[in-house]
Design a protein around this motif. Sequence first.
Motif, PDB file in Angstrom:
ATOM      1  N   PHE A   1       0.804  -1.213   0.000  1.00 58.04           N
ATOM      2  CA  PHE A   1       0.000   0.000   0.000  1.00 58.04           C
ATOM      3  C   PHE A   1       0.839   1.265   0.000  1.00 58.04           C
ATOM      4  N   SER A   2       2.125   1.196   0.284  1.00 55.43           N
ATOM      5  CA  SER A   2       2.927   2.399   0.407  1.00 55.43           C
ATOM      6  C   SER A   2       3.229   2.999  -0.960  1.00 55.43           C
ATOM      7  N   LYS A   3       3.317   4.328  -1.053  1.00 56.45           N
ATOM      8  CA  LYS A   3       3.556   5.028  -2.318  1.00 56.45           C
ATOM      9  C   LYS A   3       4.841   4.591  -2.966  1.00 56.45           C
ATOM     10  N   THR A   4       5.938   4.762  -2.260  1.00 53.86           N
ATOM     11  CA  THR A   4       7.222   4.488  -2.887  1.00 53.86           C
ATOM     12  C   THR A   4       7.499   3.014  -3.034  1.00 53.86           C
ATOM     13  N   THR A   5       6.705   2.167  -2.475  1.00 47.82           N
ATOM     14  CA  THR A   5       6.968   0.732  -2.572  1.00 47.82           C
ATOM     15  C   THR A   5       6.723   0.232  -3.979  1.00 47.82           C
ATOM     16  N   ILE A   6       6.084   1.002  -4.818  1.00 43.08           N
ATOM     17  CA  ILE A   6       5.748   0.654  -6.173  1.00 43.08           C
ATOM     18  C   ILE A   6       6.151  -0.747  -6.510  1.00 43.08           C
ATOM     19  N   VAL A   7       5.764  -1.614  -5.668  1.00 38.72           N
ATOM     20  CA  VAL A   7       6.196  -2.985  -5.821  1.00 38.72           C
ATOM     21  C   VAL A   7       5.467  -3.710  -6.928  1.00 38.72           C
ATOM     22  N   LEU A   8       5.100  -3.151  -7.962  1.00 38.52           N
ATOM     23  CA  LEU A   8       4.339  -3.763  -9.051  1.00 38.52           C
ATOM     24  C   LEU A   8       4.755  -5.206  -9.111  1.00 38.52           C
ATOM     25  N   ALA A   9       4.391  -5.983  -8.135  1.00 40.34           N
ATOM     26  CA  ALA A   9       4.861  -7.319  -7.987  1.00 40.34           C
ATOM     27  C   ALA A   9       4.657  -8.103  -9.243  1.00 40.34           C
ATOM     28  N   MET A  10       5.657  -8.387 -10.000  1.00 41.72           N
ATOM     29  CA  MET A  10       5.522  -9.210 -11.150  1.00 41.72           C
ATOM     30  C   MET A  10       6.056 -10.551 -10.816  1.00 41.72           C
ATOM     31  N   MET A  11       5.119 -11.351 -10.512  1.00 45.70           N
ATOM     32  CA  MET A  11       5.518 -12.653 -10.044  1.00 45.70           C
ATOM     33  C   MET A  11       6.296 -13.312 -11.131  1.00 45.70           C
ATOM     34  N   LEU A  12       7.375 -13.757 -10.703  1.00 47.34           N
ATOM     35  CA  LEU A  12       8.368 -14.315 -11.586  1.00 47.34           C
ATOM     36  C   LEU A  12       8.436 -13.701 -12.948  1.00 47.34           C
ATOM     37  N   ILE A  13       8.210 -13.737 -11.954  1.00 46.65           N
ATOM     38  CA  ILE A  13       7.512 -12.781 -11.712  1.00 46.65           C
ATOM     39  C   ILE A  13       6.583 -13.478 -10.871  1.00 46.65           C
TER      40      ILE A  13
ATOM     41  N   VAL B   1       0.308  -0.043  -9.650  1.00 48.24           N
ATOM     42  CA  VAL B   1      -0.054  -1.180 -10.495  1.00 48.24           C
ATOM     43  C   VAL B   1       1.069  -2.215 -10.406  1.00 48.24           C
ATOM     44  N   TYR B   2       0.679  -3.449 -10.166  1.00 46.09           N
ATOM     45  CA  TYR B   2       1.656  -4.538 -10.050  1.00 46.09           C
ATOM     46  C   TYR B   2       1.323  -5.614 -11.076  1.00 46.09           C
ATOM     47  N   ASP B   3       2.250  -5.903 -11.926  1.00 40.75           N
ATOM     48  CA  ASP B   3       2.048  -6.861 -13.008  1.00 40.75           C
ATOM     49  C   ASP B   3       3.032  -8.012 -12.805  1.00 40.75           C
ATOM     50  N   ILE B   4       2.470  -9.183 -12.533  1.00 38.07           N
ATOM     51  CA  ILE B   4       3.288 -10.338 -12.154  1.00 38.07           C
ATOM     52  C   ILE B   4       3.462 -11.312 -13.317  1.00 38.07           C
ATOM     53  N   GLN B   5       4.648 -11.858 -13.369  1.00 42.02           N
ATOM     54  CA  GLN B   5       4.980 -12.884 -14.351  1.00 42.02           C
ATOM     55  C   GLN B   5       5.599 -14.046 -13.571  1.00 42.02           C
ATOM     56  N   TYR B   6       4.951 -15.175 -13.645  1.00 46.71           N
ATOM     57  CA  TYR B   6       5.435 -16.316 -12.866  1.00 46.71           C
ATOM     58  C   TYR B   6       6.780 -16.818 -13.387  1.00 46.71           C
ATOM     59  N   ALA B   7       7.651 -17.149 -12.436  1.00 45.42           N
ATOM     60  CA  ALA B   7       8.994 -17.602 -12.801  1.00 45.42           C
ATOM     61  C   ALA B   7       9.329 -18.926 -12.152  1.00 45.42           C
ATOM     62  N   GLY B   8       8.324 -19.682 -11.796  1.00 42.29           N
ATOM     63  CA  GLY B   8       8.558 -20.953 -11.130  1.00 42.29           C
ATOM     64  C   GLY B   8       7.552 -21.145 -10.019  1.00 42.29           C
ATOM     65  N   ILE B   9       7.766 -22.165  -9.237  1.00 37.55           N
ATOM     66  CA  ILE B   9       6.810 -22.486  -8.179  1.00 37.55           C
ATOM     67  C   ILE B   9       6.756 -21.385  -7.131  1.00 37.55           C
ATOM     68  N   ASN B  10       7.900 -20.888  -6.734  1.00 39.09           N
ATOM     69  CA  ASN B  10       7.928 -19.912  -5.643  1.00 39.09           C
ATOM     70  C   ASN B  10       8.468 -18.543  -6.045  1.00 39.09           C
ATOM     71  N   ALA B  11       8.879 -18.384  -7.281  1.00 39.94           N
ATOM     72  CA  ALA B  11       9.503 -17.129  -7.699  1.00 39.94           C
ATOM     73  C   ALA B  11       8.648 -16.414  -8.736  1.00 39.94           C
ATOM     74  N   TRP B  12       8.843 -15.097  -8.832  1.00 35.60           N
ATOM     75  CA  TRP B  12       8.110 -14.302  -9.807  1.00 35.60           C
ATOM     76  C   TRP B  12       8.941 -13.099 -10.229  1.00 35.60           C
ATOM     77  N   HIS B  13       8.575 -12.567 -11.391  1.00 33.98           N
ATOM     78  CA  HIS B  13       9.140 -11.300 -11.849  1.00 33.98           C
ATOM     79  C   HIS B  13       8.013 -10.277 -11.759  1.00 33.98           C
ATOM     80  N   GLY B  14       8.325  -9.070 -11.325  1.00 32.96           N
ATOM     81  CA  GLY B  14       7.278  -8.073 -11.176  1.00 32.96           C
ATOM     82  C   GLY B  14       7.650  -6.750 -11.816  1.00 32.96           C
ATOM     83  N   LEU B  15       6.717  -6.222 -12.597  1.00 30.26           N
ATOM     84  CA  LEU B  15       6.878  -4.892 -13.180  1.00 30.26           C
ATOM     85  C   LEU B  15       5.809  -4.005 -12.563  1.00 30.26           C
TER      86      LEU B  15
END
Length: 226
Positions: free
Chosen positions: A4-16, A100-114
């Motif tokens: 939720f934080s502003k600067t965290t812009i963690v657009l979590a892209m799962m494996l993303i 906005v967090y856009d996730i790309q799966y990179a395996g069972i437990n890993a992801w890439h995030g934009l």
Amino acid sequence: MGWFSKTTIVLAMMLIAACGSDPPGLFVDAGTDADSDSDSDTDSDSDTDSDTDSDTDSDTDSDTDSDTDSDECDTTDDTWSSDEITAGGYNYGGFIGVNVYDIQYAGINAWHGLSVGLYDLGVAAFNLSGTTQYATCDTCVLLGLDCVGQDMENCDQLFLGTAGIIDVTTVNTTQPWNDDIVFEGTDLFLEEVTVNWSNYTSTFVAGGETYCVDLWSVDSPVEDWN
């Protein structure tokens, strides 16, 4: 720190990211005039001076222009592929933004995030040129590779967007967040950084890698994160 934080812009892209000198001229002994006349044939050898044209092959050196492309990337994605997109709007003390967090799966437990954090919210084309600091950017694009957990604090590599355009065509600027956010990111150029998550200060990695995304398209509902 989290989603939720502003600067965290963690657009979590799962494996993303040689001209040669002209050959010396031919000189004739001034004391042998007749010979010099016959030697005039040798003067015709001055044609060899015209060989200096071959020296103008320095044009080939201009080919180095293609080698100095400042936007040459170590890795390029023609189009970012999305496995999961999450967008959230917030209003913290009158400060409105959308992450906005856009996730790309990179395996069972890993992801890439934009991810992108829009803190100067509105329908507009935002230019990333001049962005040098994650903690103070108004339009912040962050890429995380091989991340684990719920945010980008645990990624093998992080990249900050320093060039490119985020063109927002649809977004609410007030609550409730009842419209989609629609934008395209084009010609995104990202440079490797580390981030101090205690204050979100970023530092460019010396000799770090670069990453390019030619096209990133998003059309996603915006959730209320307050």
